[in-house]
Write a protein that holds these residues in place. Sequence first.
Motif, mmCIF file in Angstrom:
data_model
loop_
_atom_site.group_PDB
_atom_site.id
_atom_site.type_symbol
_atom_site.label_atom_id
_atom_site.label_comp_id
_atom_site.label_asym_id
_atom_site.label_seq_id
_atom_site.Cartn_x
_atom_site.Cartn_y
_atom_site.Cartn_z
ATOM 1 N N UNK A 172 -11.177 11.586 11.493
ATOM 2 C CA UNK A 172 -12.457 11.122 11.294
ATOM 3 C C UNK A 172 -13.386 12.485 10.873
ATOM 4 N N UNK A 173 -13.115 13.477 11.501
ATOM 5 C CA UNK A 173 -13.788 14.827 11.402
ATOM 6 C C UNK A 173 -13.685 15.464 10.115
ATOM 7 N N UNK A 174 -12.761 14.982 9.268
ATOM 8 C CA UNK A 174 -12.645 15.569 7.999
ATOM 9 C C UNK A 174 -13.666 15.288 6.996
ATOM 10 N N UNK A 175 -14.312 14.213 6.671
ATOM 11 C CA UNK A 175 -13.943 12.844 7.250
ATOM 12 C C UNK A 175 -13.300 11.992 6.438
ATOM 13 N N UNK A 176 -12.441 11.177 7.102
ATOM 14 C CA UNK A 176 -11.419 10.424 6.174
ATOM 15 C C UNK A 176 -11.472 8.886 6.955
ATOM 16 N N UNK A 177 -12.308 8.012 6.979
ATOM 17 C CA UNK A 177 -12.378 6.937 7.557
ATOM 18 C C UNK A 177 -11.215 5.971 6.944
ATOM 19 N N UNK A 178 -10.874 5.737 5.916
ATOM 20 C CA UNK A 178 -9.888 4.795 5.640
ATOM 21 C C UNK A 178 -8.594 5.221 6.118
ATOM 22 N N UNK A 179 -8.009 6.498 5.968
ATOM 23 C CA UNK A 179 -6.705 6.722 6.461
ATOM 24 C C UNK A 179 -6.788 6.373 7.903
ATOM 25 N N UNK A 180 -7.730 6.755 8.755
ATOM 26 C CA UNK A 180 -7.865 6.539 10.130
ATOM 27 C C UNK A 180 -7.917 4.930 10.411
ATOM 28 N N UNK A 181 -8.629 4.392 9.581
ATOM 29 C CA UNK A 181 -8.363 2.917 9.901
ATOM 30 C C UNK A 181 -6.983 2.196 9.554
ATOM 31 N N UNK A 182 -6.511 2.546 8.394
ATOM 32 C CA UNK A 182 -5.145 2.122 8.077
ATOM 33 C C UNK A 182 -4.073 2.699 9.292
ATOM 34 N N UNK A 188 -1.446 -0.817 15.827
ATOM 35 C CA UNK A 188 -1.764 -1.883 16.624
ATOM 36 C C UNK A 188 -0.874 -2.898 16.146
ATOM 37 N N UNK A 189 -0.531 -3.002 14.980
ATOM 38 C CA UNK A 189 0.436 -4.038 14.557
ATOM 39 C C UNK A 189 1.941 -3.888 14.994
ATOM 40 N N UNK A 190 2.217 -2.580 15.375
ATOM 41 C CA UNK A 190 3.574 -2.327 15.598
ATOM 42 C C UNK A 190 3.617 -2.457 17.106
ATOM 43 N N UNK A 191 2.470 -2.245 18.095
ATOM 44 C CA UNK A 191 2.575 -2.570 19.419
ATOM 45 C C UNK A 191 2.542 -4.236 19.665
ATOM 46 N N UNK A 192 1.830 -4.753 18.806
ATOM 47 C CA UNK A 192 1.966 -6.276 18.965
ATOM 48 C C UNK A 192 3.582 -6.691 18.740
ATOM 49 N N UNK A 328 6.430 -1.183 6.456
ATOM 50 C CA UNK A 328 6.056 -2.126 5.592
ATOM 51 C C UNK A 328 4.405 -2.812 5.962
ATOM 52 N N UNK A 329 3.968 -2.557 6.859
ATOM 53 C CA UNK A 329 2.803 -2.916 7.535
ATOM 54 C C UNK A 329 1.737 -1.896 6.857
ATOM 55 N N UNK A 330 2.188 -0.487 7.092
ATOM 56 C CA UNK A 330 1.309 0.456 6.548
ATOM 57 C C UNK A 330 1.178 0.386 5.003
ATOM 58 N N UNK A 331 2.221 0.309 4.249
ATOM 59 C CA UNK A 331 2.178 0.292 2.966
ATOM 60 C C UNK A 331 1.476 -0.918 2.459
ATOM 61 N N UNK A 332 1.540 -2.032 2.880
ATOM 62 C CA UNK A 332 0.802 -3.302 2.599
ATOM 63 C C UNK A 332 -0.547 -3.237 2.898
ATOM 64 N N UNK A 333 -0.869 -2.712 4.260
ATOM 65 C CA UNK A 333 -2.191 -2.454 4.490
ATOM 66 C C UNK A 333 -3.149 -1.513 3.396
ATOM 67 N N UNK A 334 -2.514 -0.285 3.019
ATOM 68 C CA UNK A 334 -3.113 0.906 2.332
ATOM 69 C C UNK A 334 -3.367 0.105 0.950
ATOM 70 N N UNK A 335 -2.532 -0.504 0.390
ATOM 71 C CA UNK A 335 -2.261 -1.259 -0.982
ATOM 72 C C UNK A 335 -3.489 -2.276 -0.671
#
Length: 398
Positions: A172-182, A188-192, A328-335
């Motif tokens: 976020x300090x770069x800043x890059x909000x999208x990458x941090x959110x994904x 969090x999906x993996x933890x669930x 799978x979660x990461x690539x799907x979310x980013x797309x």
Amino acid sequence: MTAAVRSKRAGQPRRERTATLDYPLLCCALALLAFGLVMVTSASMSIAERCCGDPFFYALRHALALGLALGAGAVAYSVPTEWWKRYGTWLLLLGLLALVLVLVPGIGRTVNGATRWIPLGPLNLQPSEFLKLFAVLYVAGYLVRHADRIANQISGFMRPMLLIGIAAALILMQPDFGTAAVMLATVMGMLYLGGVSLMPFILLLGVVAVGLVTLIIVSPYRLERVISFVDPWKDPFNSGYQLSQALIAFGRGEWVGVGLGNGIQKQFFLPEAHTDFLASVIGEEFGLVGMLVLIAAFGFLSWRAISIGVRAEAVKRPFESFVAQGIGLWLGLQAFVNLGVNVGILPTKGLTLPFMSYGSNSLIVGCMAIAIVLRIDLLVRQLELEAGPKRRLKWARA
């Protein structure tokens, strides 16, 4: 004659079944890479000719990056999954160190107000792209090592979030909000999936949501993006310019598009046409039909990776299961985020379309991720083949 044929067949040596690659997944990823090269060429020719005097300047660089990405994917495929499990934490720590170096004056490179790259000769390293993969590997290993603590103690799932939170703060300090959110959403999906109890998970989700909303409110440029997202036509020549031009591109595409290379918006109207807004060029040149095919391809790729993870869990390979499902979660979310930004259902973010957008780091990490999933699938197929005769023997004895 029948008996002779039977005796001949009985005398023939029995062929051993061997595990093979998941060719549908491989072909889907290769098709996205090839289509991405074509679309980057189409989207960048006008701007490349003006800025560099060569209409194929960006296309050639993208082709070279694609070659590096395929090489990195081949290397990742050759690495045993146990190696990723053993060194996942160290890879995350290495990624954190790289994120710190990006922010050091004189080391990090700034482009368009964002400091995200470390120059390495002819290439620029973007650590935040690799952090998404390293975070998946680290969390998968943690879930395996601390399965009981994850399920029964609040501290069990807060500990991995400490390192992930530090990584997100540096991004976020770069800043890059999208990458941090994904990255946060993927973890969090993996933890669930790893068995975190519902109440602590909801609490953590609320804290992350409040934090992201706070970052939007206190940051003027992020707040401006949200406002322009709500009504881009209110200021179509300033804050809403990018989104309004993207929507015009989709409007021109209609059902089947204007044809490859015939798009108008990429000719100095649509900013970042060959990077973050490549989907808008696809929508204009291939229409709704082309976009639906693209969405289906990403949906299939994400589903295939998650299903491989489910099969890995069935053969008692929990680390491989979490890694495949996390990828799978990461690539799907980013797309989803990239396409959502392009069509105006999400605020504008600087996030690439996996396997397609211009940028060597995104291509390399995407190919490495798919290669790891293919290696996991090969391992699962081998274990399934080995388990087959054992199951038949068990039933025969019963």
